[in-house]
Design a protein around this motif. Structure first.
Motif, PDB file in Angstrom:
ATOM      1  N   HIS A  47       0.842  -1.207   0.000  1.00  0.00           N
ATOM      2  CA  HIS A  47       0.000   0.000   0.000  1.00  0.00           C
ATOM      3  C   HIS A  47       0.877   1.256   0.000  1.00  0.00           C
ATOM      4  O   HIS A  47       0.628   2.193  -0.762  1.00  0.00           O
ATOM      5  CB  HIS A  47      -0.922  -0.019   1.219  1.00  0.00           C
ATOM      6  N   LYS A  50       2.430   1.614  -3.392  1.00  0.00           N
ATOM      7  CA  LYS A  50       1.457   2.099  -4.372  1.00  0.00           C
ATOM      8  C   LYS A  50       1.251   3.605  -4.238  1.00  0.00           C
ATOM      9  O   LYS A  50       1.093   4.303  -5.235  1.00  0.00           O
ATOM     10  CB  LYS A  50       0.126   1.367  -4.206  1.00  0.00           C
ATOM     11  N   THR A  54       2.027   6.152  -7.215  1.00  0.00           N
ATOM     12  CA  THR A  54       0.946   7.025  -7.676  1.00  0.00           C
ATOM     13  C   THR A  54       1.353   8.488  -7.606  1.00  0.00           C
ATOM     14  O   THR A  54       0.989   9.287  -8.469  1.00  0.00           O
ATOM     15  CB  THR A  54      -0.318   6.790  -6.824  1.00  0.00           C
ATOM     16  N   ASP A 147      -5.041   9.095  -0.945  1.00  0.00           N
ATOM     17  CA  ASP A 147      -6.496   8.984  -1.108  1.00  0.00           C
ATOM     18  C   ASP A 147      -6.857   8.149  -2.331  1.00  0.00           C
ATOM     19  O   ASP A 147      -7.768   7.321  -2.282  1.00  0.00           O
ATOM     20  CB  ASP A 147      -7.136  10.365  -1.209  1.00  0.00           C
ATOM     21  N   LYS A 148      -6.145   8.363  -3.449  1.00  0.00           N
ATOM     22  CA  LYS A 148      -6.424   7.589  -4.667  1.00  0.00           C
ATOM     23  C   LYS A 148      -6.195   6.102  -4.440  1.00  0.00           C
ATOM     24  O   LYS A 148      -7.010   5.266  -4.829  1.00  0.00           O
ATOM     25  CB  LYS A 148      -5.525   8.069  -5.815  1.00  0.00           C
ATOM     26  N   VAL A 149      -5.080   5.768  -3.790  1.00  0.00           N
ATOM     27  CA  VAL A 149      -4.756   4.360  -3.555  1.00  0.00           C
ATOM     28  C   VAL A 149      -5.741   3.743  -2.571  1.00  0.00           C
ATOM     29  O   VAL A 149      -6.162   2.599  -2.733  1.00  0.00           O
ATOM     30  CB  VAL A 149      -3.296   4.216  -3.065  1.00  0.00           C
ATOM     31  N   SER A 150      -6.127   4.498  -1.561  1.00  0.00           N
ATOM     32  CA  SER A 150      -7.069   3.970  -0.567  1.00  0.00           C
ATOM     33  C   SER A 150      -8.436   3.690  -1.186  1.00  0.00           C
ATOM     34  O   SER A 150      -9.120   2.753  -0.784  1.00  0.00           O
ATOM     35  CB  SER A 150      -7.226   4.949   0.589  1.00  0.00           C
ATOM     36  N   GLN A 151      -8.839   4.488  -2.152  1.00  0.00           N
ATOM     37  CA  GLN A 151     -10.123   4.261  -2.813  1.00  0.00           C
ATOM     38  C   GLN A 151     -10.071   3.056  -3.744  1.00  0.00           C
ATOM     39  O   GLN A 151     -11.079   2.390  -3.956  1.00  0.00           O
ATOM     40  CB  GLN A 151     -10.536   5.503  -3.596  1.00  0.00           C
ATOM     41  N   GLN A 152      -8.899   2.764  -4.301  1.00  0.00           N
ATOM     42  CA  GLN A 152      -8.790   1.673  -5.266  1.00  0.00           C
ATOM     43  C   GLN A 152      -8.807   0.292  -4.609  1.00  0.00           C
ATOM     44  O   GLN A 152      -9.366  -0.644  -5.145  1.00  0.00           O
ATOM     45  CB  GLN A 152      -7.506   1.813  -6.085  1.00  0.00           C
ATOM     46  N   ALA A 153      -8.160   0.152  -3.475  1.00  0.00           N
ATOM     47  CA  ALA A 153      -8.048  -1.175  -2.870  1.00  0.00           C
ATOM     48  C   ALA A 153      -8.121  -1.083  -1.357  1.00  0.00           C
ATOM     49  O   ALA A 153      -7.779  -0.050  -0.765  1.00  0.00           O
ATOM     50  CB  ALA A 153      -6.718  -1.803  -3.274  1.00  0.00           C
ATOM     51  N   ASP A 154      -8.563  -2.189  -0.777  1.00  0.00           N
ATOM     52  CA  ASP A 154      -8.593  -2.259   0.685  1.00  0.00           C
ATOM     53  C   ASP A 154      -7.201  -2.598   1.191  1.00  0.00           C
ATOM     54  O   ASP A 154      -6.494  -3.424   0.607  1.00  0.00           O
ATOM     55  CB  ASP A 154      -9.569  -3.345   1.146  1.00  0.00           C
ATOM     56  N   ARG A 155      -6.857  -1.992   2.309  1.00  0.00           N
ATOM     57  CA  ARG A 155      -5.563  -2.294   2.927  1.00  0.00           C
ATOM     58  C   ARG A 155      -5.674  -3.568   3.744  1.00  0.00           C
ATOM     59  O   ARG A 155      -6.710  -3.877   4.304  1.00  0.00           O
ATOM     60  CB  ARG A 155      -5.129  -1.155   3.839  1.00  0.00           C
TER      61      ARG A 155
END
Length: 195
Positions: A47, A50, A54, A147-155
């Motif tokens: 994460h 990523k 990003t 924020d973009k990475v958090s919206q794309q996938a769950d940690r």
């Protein structure tokens, strides 16, 4: 060994030893950068990677603007104080001194003695632009990427990673060990029964 009393110039081999050390330093840095490749397999660290990947395109654009501002201020400080203040004696030393100012090491009195008007003005402009504006923009870029990475996938948490990925192989190994030790005990019991 050379005869006593003769001069032997060790400067060329010493130069190559220093260059070898420099090459090894760069090699060590590149080797440690490869660690990022292996960190991608750990979910909670992937994460972070990523987020880094990003933010990279925006950071490169920001870096180009930051370098332009940094070199512009370095040149202006060199021209304003280069004759009087030793820290600004060349463009390279001006850039190093400006970087040190970012870290809190500055001598405003020397700049003010050299140029009463530009000394404080350049100091205030540099601190405002570098620490307040540029660093905040960099933080905003990283937060946006997060924020973009958090919206794309769950940690995946560390506990979940251990439960799902690290614990099952350990449990399998423990079962195999128990089987091996259990088989040995059964053989010993059979031998005792036959006697």
């Amino acid at each position: 060994p050379p005869p006593v009393g003769t001069f032997v110039n060790y400067e060329p081999p010493a130069f190559y030893v220093v260059q070898w050390k420099n090459l090894m330093a760069v090699n060590a840095f590149i080797t440690w950068i490869k660690v990022f490749k292996y960190l991608e397999s750990v979910p909670f660290l992937s994460h972070l990677l990523k987020v880094f990947y990003t933010a990279l395109p925006d950071t490169l654009g920001f870096l180009a603007a930051g370098v332009a501002i940094f070199v512009g201020f370095g040149l202006s400080h060199f021209l304003a104080y280069g004759d009087d203040v030793y820290a600004y004696r060349s463009l390279a030393s001006s850039l190093v001194t400006l970087y040190r100012q970012l870290l809190g090491d500055f001598d405003v009195a020397a700049m003010e003695r050299s140029n009463r008007v530009l000394g404080p003005a350049f100091f205030v402009l540099w601190t405002l632009l570098s620490t307040v504006l540029l660093l905040n923009v960099f933080v905003a870029i990283v937060i946006d990427a997060y924020d973009k990475v958090s919206q794309q996938a769950d940690r995946v948490s560390f506990g979940a990673f251990v439960r799902e990925s690290a614990l099952p192989p350990l449990q399998e190994a423990l079962k195999k060990i128990q089987k091996l030790t259990g088989d040995d005990e059964e053989e010993e019991e059979e031998e005792e029964d036959s006697n």
